[in-house]
Design a protein around this motif. Structure first.
Motif, mmCIF file in Angstrom:
data_model
loop_
_atom_site.group_PDB
_atom_site.id
_atom_site.type_symbol
_atom_site.label_atom_id
_atom_site.label_comp_id
_atom_site.label_asym_id
_atom_site.label_seq_id
_atom_site.Cartn_x
_atom_site.Cartn_y
_atom_site.Cartn_z
ATOM 1 N N GLU A 68 24.373 18.129 75.102
ATOM 2 C CA GLU A 68 25.812 17.482 74.632
ATOM 3 C C GLU A 68 26.756 18.696 74.609
ATOM 4 O O GLU A 68 26.525 19.396 73.934
ATOM 5 C CB GLU A 68 25.666 16.705 73.340
ATOM 6 C CG GLU A 68 26.889 15.763 73.034
ATOM 7 C CD GLU A 68 26.844 15.016 72.150
ATOM 8 O OE1 GLU A 68 27.386 13.853 72.311
ATOM 9 O OE2 GLU A 68 26.210 15.321 70.958
ATOM 10 N N HIS A 76 29.719 20.832 73.828
ATOM 11 C CA HIS A 76 30.648 20.841 72.625
ATOM 12 C C HIS A 76 31.760 21.957 72.951
ATOM 13 O O HIS A 76 31.660 23.032 73.601
ATOM 14 C CB HIS A 76 29.928 21.456 71.236
ATOM 15 C CG HIS A 76 29.123 20.243 70.685
ATOM 16 N ND1 HIS A 76 28.407 19.543 71.277
ATOM 17 C CD2 HIS A 76 29.325 19.794 69.543
ATOM 18 C CE1 HIS A 76 27.611 18.585 70.371
ATOM 19 N NE2 HIS A 76 28.541 18.828 69.343
ATOM 20 N N SER A 96 38.879 16.450 69.280
ATOM 21 C CA SER A 96 38.252 15.474 68.997
ATOM 22 C C SER A 96 38.903 14.371 69.108
ATOM 23 O O SER A 96 38.659 13.108 69.880
ATOM 24 C CB SER A 96 38.017 15.526 67.466
ATOM 25 O OG SER A 96 37.037 16.488 67.057
ATOM 26 N N TYR A 112 36.459 15.395 73.016
ATOM 27 C CA TYR A 112 35.713 16.253 72.948
ATOM 28 C C TYR A 112 34.836 16.621 71.564
ATOM 29 O O TYR A 112 35.317 16.081 70.429
ATOM 30 C CB TYR A 112 36.367 17.698 72.896
ATOM 31 C CG TYR A 112 36.767 18.010 74.415
ATOM 32 C CD1 TYR A 112 36.022 18.167 75.450
ATOM 33 C CD2 TYR A 112 38.084 17.324 74.821
ATOM 34 C CE1 TYR A 112 36.538 18.290 76.857
ATOM 35 C CE2 TYR A 112 38.707 17.677 75.925
ATOM 36 C CZ TYR A 112 37.840 18.139 76.848
ATOM 37 O OH TYR A 112 38.418 18.088 78.334
ATOM 38 N N HIS A 113 33.699 16.673 71.506
ATOM 39 C CA HIS A 113 32.582 17.079 70.465
ATOM 40 C C HIS A 113 33.149 18.520 70.162
ATOM 41 O O HIS A 113 32.960 19.581 70.925
ATOM 42 C CB HIS A 113 31.383 16.852 70.840
ATOM 43 C CG HIS A 113 31.099 15.551 71.084
ATOM 44 N ND1 HIS A 113 30.835 14.419 70.053
ATOM 45 C CD2 HIS A 113 30.807 14.900 72.257
ATOM 46 C CE1 HIS A 113 30.652 13.349 70.645
ATOM 47 N NE2 HIS A 113 30.238 13.417 71.845
ATOM 48 N N ARG A 172 32.550 22.015 67.215
ATOM 49 C CA ARG A 172 31.581 22.310 66.086
ATOM 50 C C ARG A 172 32.242 23.739 65.628
ATOM 51 O O ARG A 172 32.746 24.640 66.718
ATOM 52 C CB ARG A 172 30.227 22.809 66.702
ATOM 53 C CG ARG A 172 29.373 23.113 65.421
ATOM 54 C CD ARG A 172 27.889 23.567 65.904
ATOM 55 N NE ARG A 172 27.072 23.644 64.731
ATOM 56 C CZ ARG A 172 25.689 24.045 64.951
ATOM 57 N NH1 ARG A 172 25.290 24.067 66.310
ATOM 58 N NH2 ARG A 172 24.961 24.551 63.926
#
Length: 207
Positions: free
Chosen positions: A5, A7, A26, A30-31, A33
């Motif tokens: 996935e 990120h 987000s 979009y993911h 971190r």
């Protein structure tokens, strides 16, 4: 983080900046971190990571340029976008020369950042597709027997079936059989295709 996935990996010692960028991206699907320091990211980095990196260029401890150099040594191919509130032209030039996708000044223009992230994800996906194709080619080359590899190399070197047969101590008919198997395994139909494919795959196998 699941390796499959993609990120956006945000590295900035300013929590407000991390939160703002993460929230904006987000909201656009979009993911994300976040990491406070480059060392935190390095400690959790995996070659399976997909997506892109957004990093401040000036951070306590390992700065952005040092992070970039470290990632380059690791063979990391993730597109890297630098952001900074105190950057200089020489720093920007060095970052781009070392492979950064772009270099943005704070406060970051949200639309410009979004366009860059879209570009970075497209680039990362293209690189992943290329790596998969290369791996398939390496497996094709690995499927050749020792004798088939010998014949393939001599064909690529420009030798005729007759000369190859004499060099290997086999019949011309046997050379033809091995040559046909090589072309089938490498999924090529003509001699030029064989030469081009073989020369493109062989260096990959040694990397």
């Amino acid at each position: 983080m699941p390796s499959q996935e993609p990120h956006v990996l945000i590295i900035d010692d300013d929590e407000a900046v991390r939160d703002a960028i993460s929230l904006w991206l987000s909201c656009n699907g979009y993911h994300c971190r976040c990491f406070e320091h480059a060392e935190d990211f390095i400690g959790q980095y995996s070659s399976d990571f997909q997506g892109c990196i957004i990093a401040d260029i000036r951070m306590p401890g390992m700065n952005g340029l040092e992070l970039q150099s470290h990632l380059n040594r690791l063979g990391c191919k993730l597109p890297l976008i630098f952001i900074t509130g105190h950057g200089t032209v020489p720093m920007a030039v060095q970052a781009i020369r070392n492979g950064a996708l772009d270099y943005l000044r704070k406060p970051v223009d949200e639309q410009q950042l979004l366009r860059l992230v879209e570009q970075a994800f497209t680039l990362d996906q293209a690189r992943a597709t290329q790596r998969q194709a290369q791996q398939a080619q390496i497996q094709q080359l690995a499927s050749l027997t020792h004798r088939e590899s010998q014949v393939a190399q001599l064909v690529v070197d420009g030798l005729s079936n007759k000369v190859i047969a004499a060099d290997l101590g086999i019949s011309e008919r046997t050379v033809e059989v091995h040559r046909a198997k090589v072309m089938t395994k490498l999924a090529v139909k003509t001699l030029p295709e064989l030469v081009k494919t073989y020369l493109s795959i062989k260096p990959l196998r040694t990397q």
